[in-house]
Design an enzyme around this catalytic site. Structure first.
Site, PDB file in Angstrom:
ATOM      1  N   GLY A   1      40.280  32.859  58.500  1.00 28.08           N
ATOM      2  CA  GLY A   1      39.373  33.271  57.422  1.00 28.08           C
ATOM      3  C   GLY A   1      38.526  32.101  56.966  1.00 28.08           C
TER       4      GLY A   1
ATOM      5  N   PRO B   1      40.703  43.281  49.902  1.00 28.38           N
ATOM      6  CA  PRO B   1      39.832  44.056  49.021  1.00 28.38           C
ATOM      7  C   PRO B   1      40.600  45.152  48.284  1.00 28.38           C
ATOM      8  CG  PRO B   1      39.498  44.706  51.293  1.00 28.38           C
ATOM      9  CD  PRO B   1      40.453  43.555  51.314  1.00 28.38           C
TER      10      PRO B   1
ATOM     11  N   PHE C   1      27.215  35.402  39.598  1.00 24.84           N
ATOM     12  CA  PHE C   1      28.125  35.700  38.488  1.00 24.84           C
ATOM     13  C   PHE C   1      28.317  34.505  37.562  1.00 24.84           C
ATOM     14  CE2 PHE C   1      31.490  33.837  41.101  1.00 24.84           C
ATOM     15  CZ  PHE C   1      32.413  33.373  40.186  1.00 24.84           C
TER      16      PHE C   1
ATOM     17  N   PHE D   1      43.761  28.204  43.195  1.00 27.19           N
ATOM     18  CA  PHE D   1      43.338  28.215  41.790  1.00 27.19           C
ATOM     19  C   PHE D   1      41.953  27.606  41.598  1.00 27.19           C
ATOM     20  CE2 PHE D   1      48.059  28.203  41.412  1.00 27.19           C
ATOM     21  CZ  PHE D   1      48.195  29.404  40.725  1.00 27.19           C
TER      22      PHE D   1
ATOM     23  N   GLU E   1      34.806  28.819  41.575  1.00 29.61           N
ATOM     24  CA  GLU E   1      33.539  28.614  42.269  1.00 29.61           C
ATOM     25  C   GLU E   1      32.587  27.818  41.394  1.00 29.61           C
ATOM     26  OE1 GLU E   1      31.928  32.051  44.332  1.00 29.61           O
ATOM     27  OE2 GLU E   1      33.964  32.829  44.333  1.00 29.61           O
TER      28      GLU E   1
ATOM     29  N   CYS F   1      37.592  37.655  41.808  1.00 26.57           N
ATOM     30  CA  CYS F   1      39.026  37.689  41.506  1.00 26.57           C
ATOM     31  C   CYS F   1      39.423  38.476  40.270  1.00 26.57           C
ATOM     32  CB  CYS F   1      39.554  36.270  41.328  1.00 26.57           C
ATOM     33  SG  CYS F   1      39.588  35.345  42.845  1.00 26.57           S
TER      34      CYS F   1
ATOM     35  N   ALA G   1      44.600  36.980  35.154  1.00 28.88           N
ATOM     36  CA  ALA G   1      44.622  37.987  34.083  1.00 28.88           C
ATOM     37  C   ALA G   1      44.513  37.306  32.711  1.00 28.88           C
ATOM     38  CB  ALA G   1      45.904  38.815  34.170  1.00 28.88           C
TER      39      ALA G   1
END
Length: 480
Positions: A8, A89, A334, A158, A161, A272, A221
């Protein structure tokens, strides 16, 4: 020579392996992917992802001890440690659709590892996965083992971006989860030795497999929850005349709370947060914990509410219609310093405005027109499935134009929406923008990057999230 192979070559695999190669010259690191285009890009001068500092590291190591290849099976066969960093996904159909993680790509990676391996392997979960994935992977590998020993480790990512290289060079913590058996402990030590080349010992945490897997979902979360909390307060600030920046500053001064992730905004995005919370919700539901599931669902509900509240404010302020009006959108990624548009709030805001028949012109310093058109034409969650499973050539949305200049985007516009906190948006010549806009000229700041008072002096009607409202905006109430 230890050999590492990473399956990946995306936002996690590429940068992580580049830093491992950079810090561990004695280790050969190969990043493999079935996408020829992506591997070609990693081997070119135009890397497939934008991340400050990444290009320098890749160019230093590439061809020395860092390689990018499409020959997946060869490098998996040769590797001692295999990182699996494939997509997980959200399922779009079937059991758990809209919440559960789709482990198709993970499972096929595990089966391929079992097929080609002829020596013992340490298999490391790098992509975010639901709790107990390791158990499923372990079953696939051991049932196809042909006498080979596999140790599964969880080493969740962790990094953030925009600051990924710094996060990798100087992490808060590196978490490694493994089986509490002699073989499991040995595998944990082997991976720990890799990170110990540059990460202080006290920052490398070890845990059991399930704790490591759950820690990643829980961390995201908690972070998303902070954003939804301050965004919920921002709505109350507007209603009462309080200033969310002042409230957040006062709250953040409490050492138990701290100042980070307390910036009110149009909402959180990225690959995420939403995905991981939905995953957490699904796991809670499957384990008979509906109250816990509902608690975390609320974090996403507030995020959706914040985006629709922003759109409603834009429409209500402009005489309750944006039909046929030109709205400039500054920023589509974002967040700043990345070209990533996955789950960006800009998608929902643009779709909301298009629903009211607005004409939109978009400027973002890092996002291409093709990407923007694709994002606006795509169904929810499709973005995370491989390109060949996505709509091939989404029909361009005719009311959307993309420019490479903020002044061009805002020319003739009735309103400007700032949706990403790029530094350059603070330094724009707003007097020039004002002169070239329709009047009354509106600015809707979804990231609180501009000084509302200065803009009001120029003549703008300004809406800043969570800040006291202009008299104009009070007279044009928005219904959420």
């Amino acid at each position: 020579m230890v050999k590492i192979c990473c399956i990946g070559a995306g936002y996690v695999g590429g940068p992580t392996m580049a830093i491992i190669a950079h810090k561990c010259p004695s280790i050969e690191v190969v990043v493999v992917d079935i996408s020829v285009a992506r591997i070609n890009a990693w081997n070119s001068d135009q890397l497939p992802i934008y991340e400050p500092g990444l290009e320098d590291v890749v160019k230093q190591c590439r061809g020395r001890n860092l390689f990018f290849s499409t020959d997946v099976e060869k490098h998996v066969y040769e590797a001692d440690i295999i990182f699996v960093s494939v997509n997980t996904p959200t399922k779009t159909r079937g059991l758990g659709a809209g919440k559960a993680a789709d482990l198709t790509y993970w499972e096929s990676a595990a089966r391929m590892i079992a097929d080609v391996s002829k020596s013992d392997k340490i298999v490391v979960e790098k992509s975010t996965v639901p709790v107990k994935t390791a158990e499923a992977i372990e079953k696939i590998l051991t049932h196809n083992s042909k006498g080979i020993n596999y140790q599964i480790l969880s080493n969740p990512e962790f990094l953030a971006e925009g600051t990924a290289i710094q996060d990798l060079l100087n992490p808060d913590r590196v978490l490694i989860g493994g089986r509490e058996t002699p073989e499991g402990c040995k595998a944990v030590r082997a991976l720990k030795d890799v990170y110990a080349h540059w990460v202080p010992e006290d920052r490398i945490i070890t845990a059991n497999l399930w704790s490591a897997e759950l820690s990643k979902l829980a961390a995201n979360a908690f972070l998303a929850q902070r954003i939804s909390s301050v965004n919920a307060i921002s709505a109350l600030c507007e209603a009462t005349g309080a200033n969310v920046s002042e409230v957040a500053y006062a709250v953040g001064k409490d050492s138990r709370i701290g100042p980070k992730f307390l910036n009110a905004s149009v909402g959180f995005g990225g690959s995420c947060f939403q995905k991981d919370i939905l995953n957490l919700v699904y796991i809670c539901e499957c384990n008979g914990l509906p109250e816990v599931a509902n608690y975390w669902k609320q974090v996403i509900k507030i995020n959706d509410y914040q985006k629709s509240r922003f759109v409603n404010r834009v429409v209500a302020s402009m005489f309750n219609t944006v039909s046929g009006k030109r709205i400039a959108v500054l920023g589509f990624a974002f967040k700043k310093d990345t070209g990533d548009t996955r789950e960006t709030p800009a998608i929902d805001v643009c779709k909301g405005l298009l629903g009211d028949k607005a004409t939109i012109s978009i400027y973002d310093p890092q996002v291409t027109e093709d990407q923007i058109q694709r994002d606006l034409a795509m169904n929810k969650f499709d973005w995370d499935h491989p390109i060949h499973l996505q709509p091939m050539s989404p029909t361009a949305i005719k009311q959307v134009s993309v420019t490479w200049d903020a002044y061009e985007a805002t020319k003739g516009a009735h309103g400007v929406c700032i949706l990403t906190e790029w530094d350059e948006f603070k330094a724009l010549d707003y007097q020039r923008i004002y002169e070239n806009m329709q009047k009354p000229a509106f600015i809707f700041d979804g990231r609180n990057v501009v000084d509302p008072e200065k803009l009001r002096e120029i003549g703008f009607i300004v809406y800043s999230i969570g800040k006291p409202l202009d008299p104009w905006l009070k007279d044009m109430p928005a219904v959420a």
